[in-house]
Design a protein around this motif. Sequence first.
Motif, PDB file in Angstrom:
ATOM      1  N   GLN A  15      -5.911 -13.532   5.249  1.00 26.65           N
ATOM      2  CA  GLN A  15      -4.576 -13.219   4.772  1.00 26.65           C
ATOM      3  C   GLN A  15      -4.547 -13.297   3.249  1.00 26.65           C
ATOM      4  O   GLN A  15      -5.311 -14.071   2.647  1.00 26.65           O
ATOM      5  CB  GLN A  15      -3.532 -14.207   5.328  1.00 26.65           C
ATOM      6  N   ASP A  16      -3.678 -12.516   2.648  1.00 26.47           N
ATOM      7  CA  ASP A  16      -3.457 -12.669   1.214  1.00 26.47           C
ATOM      8  C   ASP A  16      -2.790 -14.007   0.924  1.00 26.47           C
ATOM      9  O   ASP A  16      -3.143 -14.710  -0.016  1.00 26.47           O
ATOM     10  CB  ASP A  16      -2.566 -11.534   0.684  1.00 26.47           C
ATOM     11  N   LEU A  41       7.547 -10.560   2.283  1.00 25.33           N
ATOM     12  CA  LEU A  41       6.196 -10.185   1.867  1.00 25.33           C
ATOM     13  C   LEU A  41       5.554  -9.214   2.843  1.00 25.33           C
ATOM     14  O   LEU A  41       4.926  -8.219   2.443  1.00 25.33           O
ATOM     15  CB  LEU A  41       5.333 -11.441   1.709  1.00 25.33           C
ATOM     16  N   THR A  42       5.707  -9.483   4.131  1.00 20.46           N
ATOM     17  CA  THR A  42       5.136  -8.588   5.140  1.00 20.46           C
ATOM     18  C   THR A  42       5.748  -7.201   5.029  1.00 20.46           C
ATOM     19  O   THR A  42       5.048  -6.182   5.138  1.00 20.46           O
ATOM     20  CB  THR A  42       5.353  -9.166   6.545  1.00 20.46           C
ATOM     21  N   ILE A  46       2.184  -7.170   1.991  1.00 21.86           N
ATOM     22  CA  ILE A  46       1.338  -8.302   1.613  1.00 21.86           C
ATOM     23  C   ILE A  46       1.092  -9.136   2.857  1.00 21.86           C
ATOM     24  O   ILE A  46       2.019  -9.702   3.430  1.00 21.86           O
ATOM     25  CB  ILE A  46       2.011  -9.148   0.508  1.00 21.86           C
ATOM     26  N   SER A  47      -0.169  -9.204   3.288  1.00 19.58           N
ATOM     27  CA  SER A  47      -0.472  -9.914   4.540  1.00 19.58           C
ATOM     28  C   SER A  47      -0.205 -11.413   4.360  1.00 19.58           C
ATOM     29  O   SER A  47      -0.708 -12.038   3.432  1.00 19.58           O
ATOM     30  CB  SER A  47      -1.919  -9.673   4.965  1.00 19.58           C
ATOM     31  N   THR A  48       0.601 -11.973   5.260  1.00 22.63           N
ATOM     32  CA  THR A  48       1.103 -13.345   5.109  1.00 22.63           C
ATOM     33  C   THR A  48       1.043 -14.064   6.443  1.00 22.63           C
ATOM     34  O   THR A  48       1.320 -13.483   7.493  1.00 22.63           O
ATOM     35  CB  THR A  48       2.563 -13.323   4.605  1.00 22.63           C
ATOM     36  N   VAL A 208       8.393 -10.869  -3.995  1.00 26.16           N
ATOM     37  CA  VAL A 208       7.433  -9.776  -3.774  1.00 26.16           C
ATOM     38  C   VAL A 208       6.701  -9.407  -5.061  1.00 26.16           C
ATOM     39  O   VAL A 208       5.460  -9.442  -5.102  1.00 26.16           O
ATOM     40  CB  VAL A 208       8.128  -8.561  -3.129  1.00 26.16           C
ATOM     41  N   MET A 211       4.441 -12.425  -6.228  1.00 28.31           N
ATOM     42  CA  MET A 211       3.212 -12.607  -5.455  1.00 28.31           C
ATOM     43  C   MET A 211       2.199 -11.493  -5.754  1.00 28.31           C
ATOM     44  O   MET A 211       0.990 -11.744  -5.797  1.00 28.31           O
ATOM     45  CB  MET A 211       3.531 -12.657  -3.957  1.00 28.31           C
ATOM     46  N   GLN A 212       2.689 -10.287  -5.960  1.00 27.69           N
ATOM     47  CA  GLN A 212       1.772  -9.205  -6.305  1.00 27.69           C
ATOM     48  C   GLN A 212       1.104  -9.461  -7.646  1.00 27.69           C
ATOM     49  O   GLN A 212      -0.098  -9.224  -7.821  1.00 27.69           O
ATOM     50  CB  GLN A 212       2.522  -7.861  -6.345  1.00 27.69           C
ATOM     51  N   LEU A 215      -1.571 -12.071  -7.053  1.00 22.51           N
ATOM     52  CA  LEU A 215      -2.738 -11.467  -6.406  1.00 22.51           C
ATOM     53  C   LEU A 215      -3.557 -10.644  -7.393  1.00 22.51           C
ATOM     54  O   LEU A 215      -4.788 -10.576  -7.303  1.00 22.51           O
ATOM     55  CB  LEU A 215      -2.293 -10.589  -5.233  1.00 22.51           C
TER      56      LEU A 215
END
Length: 657
Positions: A15-16, A41-42, A46-48, A208, A211-212, A215
């Motif tokens: 997962q991210d 996020l999903t 974004i895999s959570t 969102v 978190m991006q 990442l």
Amino acid sequence: MNKLLQASDQSQSSQDVCFVNMPLSGLERPSIALGQLQALLTGAGISTKSIYANLWFAEYFGLELSRVLQTVPPEDALVDWLFGAAAFPDFSPDHDLYLALMEKKAPQLGRAGITSEILLDLRGKIQAFTDWTADKILRRSPRIVGCTSTFQQHVPALALLRRIKQIAPDVVTMLGGANCETTMGLTTHSHFTWVDYVVSGEADSFIVPFMQDVLDTGCEIEAEDLPFGVMGPIHRLAGYPVTDQGDGVPRAITQDARNLPLPDYDDYFEELRQFLYSSVIEPGLPMEFSRGCWWGAKSHCTFCGLNGGSMAYRARAPETVVPDMTALTSRYNVDRVEAVDNIMDLRYFKTVLPELTEREKPFRLFFETKANLKKDQVKALADAGVIWIQPGIESLDSRILTLMGKGCTAAQNIMLLKWCRQFGVRASWSIISHFPGEEDSWYETMAELVPALTHLQPGNMVPLRFDRYSPYFTRPQAYKLKLKPAERYRYAYPLSDEHLFRQVYFFENEADTDPADRPGVKSMRAAMTNWLKAWRNGPPPVLSMTATQEALVLEDSRPGGVTMLLTGLHRSVLELSDDGPSEHQVIKTLTETGHTEEEVLEVMAELEAQKFLIRIDGRIIGLALTAPHQPVPLPSAFPGGSIASGRDKLGTLLAAF
């Protein structure tokens, strides 16, 4: 390690982001904080994954221990102390002194067979649990691991994130939740450097893109690129942001929460299906329909520290409430819904409740409300499936309620208890003692009321606790207070007094010279204990009335009560008092029908002596319920979920082997 737990470990997809719900938090419900963030996020690709390490803790150490630990108030910092060695290996507080304090503060531990020796042994085993939890999470190869922190989750979260960083230094660590708001978040971030980012406040509006960015760039985000309320590694070098609001530390606020998606609880229910004790769990669904407090925005209750720095009331549109309930309950096949709002939107009485009443299959709902609800409002709640409320009844004396800034009276509180019993709505409430400015004799007066109220639902009695952000905290001089962190925190955190003051949520009055067991408080505590016993030792007492043509039949199963027939003026007084009118109005009505004021007052005094009515705040309250009344839901029916009573059967079985 528990072989059953080893057997359940399997290779996991990556997962991210992994969000973690550490102990100690309720096993019987998912985390709404993680559910909301995961949905956002999903939805953005974004895999959570939400990790329920609180369930793992119960499997690792046993359900019964987990449940007993839940009964210890958060200001006692027991779970924080248990995880202290894992979070702060170089910190060695005086364990003997802490455990001696806990023997006095939490006698329920001893009654459950959890001795000081067991607690000390448990503290020594926490590192192994933390290592196992970190290893299990890292098998998913997450790039970000974040924890939510409320009440006693803070040191457990710090312990886990420290271990994550030790094993996988490239993983970005985060911490958020109520324990991270404003100065608490800043203190956490500045002292515990293995936490890369701390979020102060509500992250919905920026989670969102933030978190991006993490990442994409990891820990290298510049200060000007961080959202308001987020503290990152750059701030340890460049200095922390300031604001002219509150205590000077930024707190993010989501101004418009109307379009947020429903929380994603898939991971909780997947974990629950594999949980060793799933057979005793009846889960509930936390849902949020508003933030802030419309009453607190008008009159901030002096002891309330909820909502951080923002009381502004922000509610979802009423027309979305029932469709959202329907969608979430259908998704998880659960009919229990716990509204986590601080206070119910009054518009619901004209919008949401009528719509809920029309449903063929009702939900089982919980809401927090104000205590000045009227009879028809309580009936509307019951008809709509609201089986449980927390109405903010904190005293049965109007003078103490005035000190609190509650905006209601003792008469209103008692009337609400009556209507809740009448319509079968369970109410959670407490008597809070030791308010600045109160008089001990007021508790003697309250204690004298209790024998007449024992057919109504009992509450608990607790001493006042001073919370961060409450008026008592923000304006201590106005109440002649000198606050210091709750004593047990000293054994949980390796911080100076100055920094501990900035880190924690609960406080004590250093200038308190008031004895804990004043005569009045002691009398009221004894009265409340007897009230609780009356409900626990057999069927709850009843005081009900049935009207016949000849008489009013009173059935009284309270201690010393008997069945009685009331006629004439006695019947008239009690029937007129049913809705709690003013004493003046009852006298006026009856003197207009030919009775003298002296006759009316004499009958009132007789009925009061028989505990059929009380006179308080200028009102006369008939205490009898109208037969038939609805049964009060059992504690196991709580809409936020429940755990079946009984000992840890699996633990007992394993011990036998």
